[in-house]
Structures are given as structure tokens and as C-alpha cells.
Design a protein around this motif. Structure first.
Motif, PDB file in Angstrom:
ATOM      1  N   SER A  72     -66.385  19.038 -70.466  1.00 54.51           N
ATOM      2  CA  SER A  72     -65.756  20.336 -70.696  1.00 54.51           C
ATOM      3  C   SER A  72     -64.585  20.210 -71.657  1.00 54.51           C
ATOM      4  N   ASP A  73     -63.770  19.176 -71.489  1.00 49.93           N
ATOM      5  CA  ASP A  73     -62.686  18.952 -72.440  1.00 49.93           C
ATOM      6  C   ASP A  73     -63.264  18.678 -73.827  1.00 49.93           C
ATOM      7  N   ASP A  74     -64.325  17.889 -73.868  1.00 48.69           N
ATOM      8  CA  ASP A  74     -64.973  17.609 -75.152  1.00 48.69           C
ATOM      9  C   ASP A  74     -65.543  18.880 -75.769  1.00 48.69           C
ATOM     10  N   ASP A  75     -66.098  19.751 -74.931  1.00 46.23           N
ATOM     11  CA  ASP A  75     -66.603  21.031 -75.431  1.00 46.23           C
ATOM     12  C   ASP A  75     -65.477  21.853 -76.039  1.00 46.23           C
ATOM     13  N   MET A  76     -64.309  21.853 -75.378  1.00 45.38           N
ATOM     14  CA  MET A  76     -63.168  22.604 -75.910  1.00 45.38           C
ATOM     15  C   MET A  76     -62.708  21.981 -77.230  1.00 45.38           C
ATOM     16  N   ARG A  77     -62.678  20.683 -77.295  1.00 47.28           N
ATOM     17  CA  ARG A  77     -62.290  20.030 -78.553  1.00 47.28           C
ATOM     18  C   ARG A  77     -63.249  20.421 -79.678  1.00 47.28           C
ATOM     19  N   SER A  78     -64.538  20.444 -79.367  1.00 44.51           N
ATOM     20  CA  SER A  78     -65.534  20.841 -80.374  1.00 44.51           C
ATOM     21  C   SER A  78     -65.333  22.289 -80.795  1.00 44.51           C
ATOM     22  N   ARG A  79     -65.047  23.161 -79.828  1.00 46.33           N
ATOM     23  CA  ARG A  79     -64.836  24.577 -80.135  1.00 46.33           C
ATOM     24  C   ARG A  79     -63.614  24.747 -81.035  1.00 46.33           C
ATOM     25  N   LEU A  80     -62.530  24.044 -80.702  1.00 43.58           N
ATOM     26  CA  LEU A  80     -61.316  24.145 -81.524  1.00 43.58           C
ATOM     27  C   LEU A  80     -61.550  23.591 -82.919  1.00 43.58           C
ATOM     28  N   ALA A  81     -62.285  22.505 -83.007  1.00 44.55           N
ATOM     29  CA  ALA A  81     -62.595  21.936 -84.323  1.00 44.55           C
ATOM     30  C   ALA A  81     -63.417  22.920 -85.148  1.00 44.55           C
ATOM     31  N   ALA A  82     -64.342  23.620 -84.495  1.00 46.83           N
ATOM     32  CA  ALA A  82     -65.147  24.614 -85.208  1.00 46.83           C
ATOM     33  C   ALA A  82     -64.298  25.814 -85.641  1.00 46.83           C
ATOM     34  N   LEU A  83     -63.371  26.234 -84.783  1.00 52.00           N
ATOM     35  CA  LEU A  83     -62.532  27.391 -85.100  1.00 52.00           C
ATOM     36  C   LEU A  83     -61.440  27.070 -86.114  1.00 52.00           C
TER      37      LEU A  83
ATOM     38  N   GLU B  76     -59.683  21.333 -86.499  1.00 48.05           N
ATOM     39  CA  GLU B  76     -59.151  20.189 -85.762  1.00 48.05           C
ATOM     40  C   GLU B  76     -58.862  20.612 -84.329  1.00 48.05           C
ATOM     41  N   SER B  77     -58.635  19.635 -83.466  1.00 45.58           N
ATOM     42  CA  SER B  77     -58.341  19.979 -82.078  1.00 45.58           C
ATOM     43  C   SER B  77     -57.131  19.245 -81.514  1.00 45.58           C
ATOM     44  N   ALA B  78     -56.848  18.053 -82.012  1.00 39.78           N
ATOM     45  CA  ALA B  78     -55.803  17.213 -81.413  1.00 39.78           C
ATOM     46  C   ALA B  78     -54.438  17.895 -81.390  1.00 39.78           C
ATOM     47  N   VAL B  79     -54.060  18.559 -82.471  1.00 35.69           N
ATOM     48  CA  VAL B  79     -52.748  19.191 -82.536  1.00 35.69           C
ATOM     49  C   VAL B  79     -52.637  20.323 -81.506  1.00 35.69           C
ATOM     50  N   TYR B  80     -53.731  21.027 -81.240  1.00 33.29           N
ATOM     51  CA  TYR B  80     -53.735  22.112 -80.261  1.00 33.29           C
ATOM     52  C   TYR B  80     -53.696  21.555 -78.835  1.00 33.29           C
ATOM     53  N   GLU B  81     -54.445  20.490 -78.601  1.00 38.49           N
ATOM     54  CA  GLU B  81     -54.450  19.881 -77.267  1.00 38.49           C
ATOM     55  C   GLU B  81     -53.073  19.309 -76.937  1.00 38.49           C
ATOM     56  N   GLN B  82     -52.470  18.629 -77.895  1.00 37.49           N
ATOM     57  CA  GLN B  82     -51.140  18.062 -77.672  1.00 37.49           C
ATOM     58  C   GLN B  82     -50.122  19.167 -77.409  1.00 37.49           C
TER      59      GLN B  82
ATOM     60  N   GLU C   9     -52.413  25.999 -62.974  1.00 38.39           N
ATOM     61  CA  GLU C   9     -53.828  26.226 -62.666  1.00 38.39           C
ATOM     62  C   GLU C   9     -54.729  26.153 -63.900  1.00 38.39           C
ATOM     63  N   GLN C  10     -54.170  26.337 -65.069  1.00 40.05           N
ATOM     64  CA  GLN C  10     -54.964  26.332 -66.302  1.00 40.05           C
ATOM     65  C   GLN C  10     -55.344  24.906 -66.675  1.00 40.05           C
ATOM     66  N   SER C  11     -56.578  24.720 -67.079  1.00 38.15           N
ATOM     67  CA  SER C  11     -56.992  23.422 -67.607  1.00 38.15           C
ATOM     68  C   SER C  11     -57.279  23.568 -69.098  1.00 38.15           C
ATOM     69  N   PHE C  12     -57.207  22.462 -69.794  1.00 44.13           N
ATOM     70  CA  PHE C  12     -57.502  22.480 -71.230  1.00 44.13           C
ATOM     71  C   PHE C  12     -58.915  23.003 -71.466  1.00 44.13           C
ATOM     72  N   ALA C  13     -59.851  22.557 -70.641  1.00 45.71           N
ATOM     73  CA  ALA C  13     -61.259  22.925 -70.812  1.00 45.71           C
ATOM     74  C   ALA C  13     -61.497  24.419 -70.654  1.00 45.71           C
TER      75      ALA C  13
END
Length: 163
Positions: free
Chosen positions: A20-31, A34-40, A100-104
Motif C-alpha cells: 500500500s505504501d508502494d502503491d502510494m509512492r507510485s501514485r505520487l510519482a505518476a501525479l 516523484e514521491s520521496a519529498v512528499y513522503e518525507q 490515525e492517518q497512514s501514508f498509504a
């Protein structure tokens, strides 16, 4: 046999979470490319909210930042304004929602990312100097807080009516 089933179930849950986290990273990369800066940013934001770190949170906003509370909508112009209204913004409801919120399970679209049901919106702001790719570099910032969403009436704060 039961021990193996429990171990297998635990392993599957861990894989699903990572997936699920990987799915979110993929979604952010598509949007956003990149995803790392948003996750951090998300991890720092949640930690700062839960710990009540007003100084860190004040630096994470794009000013003017919009804040909706039960008293109305404010446009906070700077970190000083944010500090002055900190207790009204970072209340126990917001801390609970952040915990309660998760990254995924973040909501993400072309406008940004949302925590909870819209209590916090953040997005990347293009700051690159290349005119052909201004979003090659982004600063992620909070755009708005909304404490009216989680402030639903409860039995404790609703006055009984008389007929």
C-alpha cells in the motif's frame, strides 16, 4: 498448524501494508514526478502535529495559509500569526486525525494531498529555475487547515430541546 497460519497471516498483512505504501509512492510519482519529498514532508508534518511542535509546523506552511475554525476562516500571513492561533489549529481532534492517518491512505490528486477528510491539505510548489521544467524542484507546504470538519456535534455538546 495454527502457529503457521498466524505467522502467515502476519506476513501477509505486512506485505499488504508495504504494498500500500508502494502503491502510494507510485501514485505520487505518476501525479507529481516523484514521491520521496512528499513522503518525507508527510512524516515530518504528522510528527510535528502529534508532538505539538509549533515552530516546526510554522515553517511548513505556505503563507498566507488558510485556517477554518468554528469561529470562521482566517488567512494567516506569517509564522507569527500561526503561533498566535496555534492552539486553535492544532487541537486534540487534529492530533487524533494525524495519528490515525497512514501514508498509504492519503488522498492525492492534482491539487495536492489530504490528511483526514480535508483537515489538512499540502502540495508541492514549483521552485525550479529551469523554464522548461520549473517543477524539477519543489517545496512541499501546507496550504490549509480545516478544524470544522471533525467538529461534529456529540451528545456532550448538544443542548436538549423542549417541546
Amino acid at each position: 498448524m495454527r502457529k503457521y497460519a498466524v505467522t502467515f497471516l502476519f506476513f501477509c498483512v505486512q506485505l499488504a501494508h508495504a504494498s500500500s505504501d508502494d502503491d502510494m509512492r507510485s501514485r505520487l510519482a505518476a501525479l507529481y514526478g516523484e514521491s520521496a519529498v512528499y513522503e518525507q514532508f508527510y512524516q515530518t508534518l504528522v510528527t510535528s502535529i502529534v508532538n505539538g511542535d509549533a515552530d516546526q509546523l510554522a515553517m511548513m506552511n505556505d503563507y498566507p495559509v488558510e485556517v477554518r475554525t468554528s469561529g470562521g476562516t482566517l488567512q494567516l500571513k506569517n509564522q507569527g500569526d500561526f503561533h498566535a492561533h496555534f492552539d486553535a489549529i492544532v487541537n486534540e481532534d487534529l492530533k487524533r486525525i494525524a495519528k490515525e492517518q497512514s501514508f498509504a491512505t492519503l488522498f492525492a490528486n492534482s491539487n495536492g494531498l489530504m490528511i483526514g477528510s480535508g483537515e489538512i491539505w499540502f502540495t508541492g510548489i514549483c521552485v525550479g529555475t529551469d523554464p522548461n521544467d520549473p517543477c524539477a524542484k519543489v517545496n512541499v507546504k501546507v496550504m490549509s487547515y480545516d478544524n470544522t470538519i471533525s467538529s461534529q456535534p456529540t451528545a456532550a455538546n448538544v443542548q436538549p430541546t423542549t417541546s
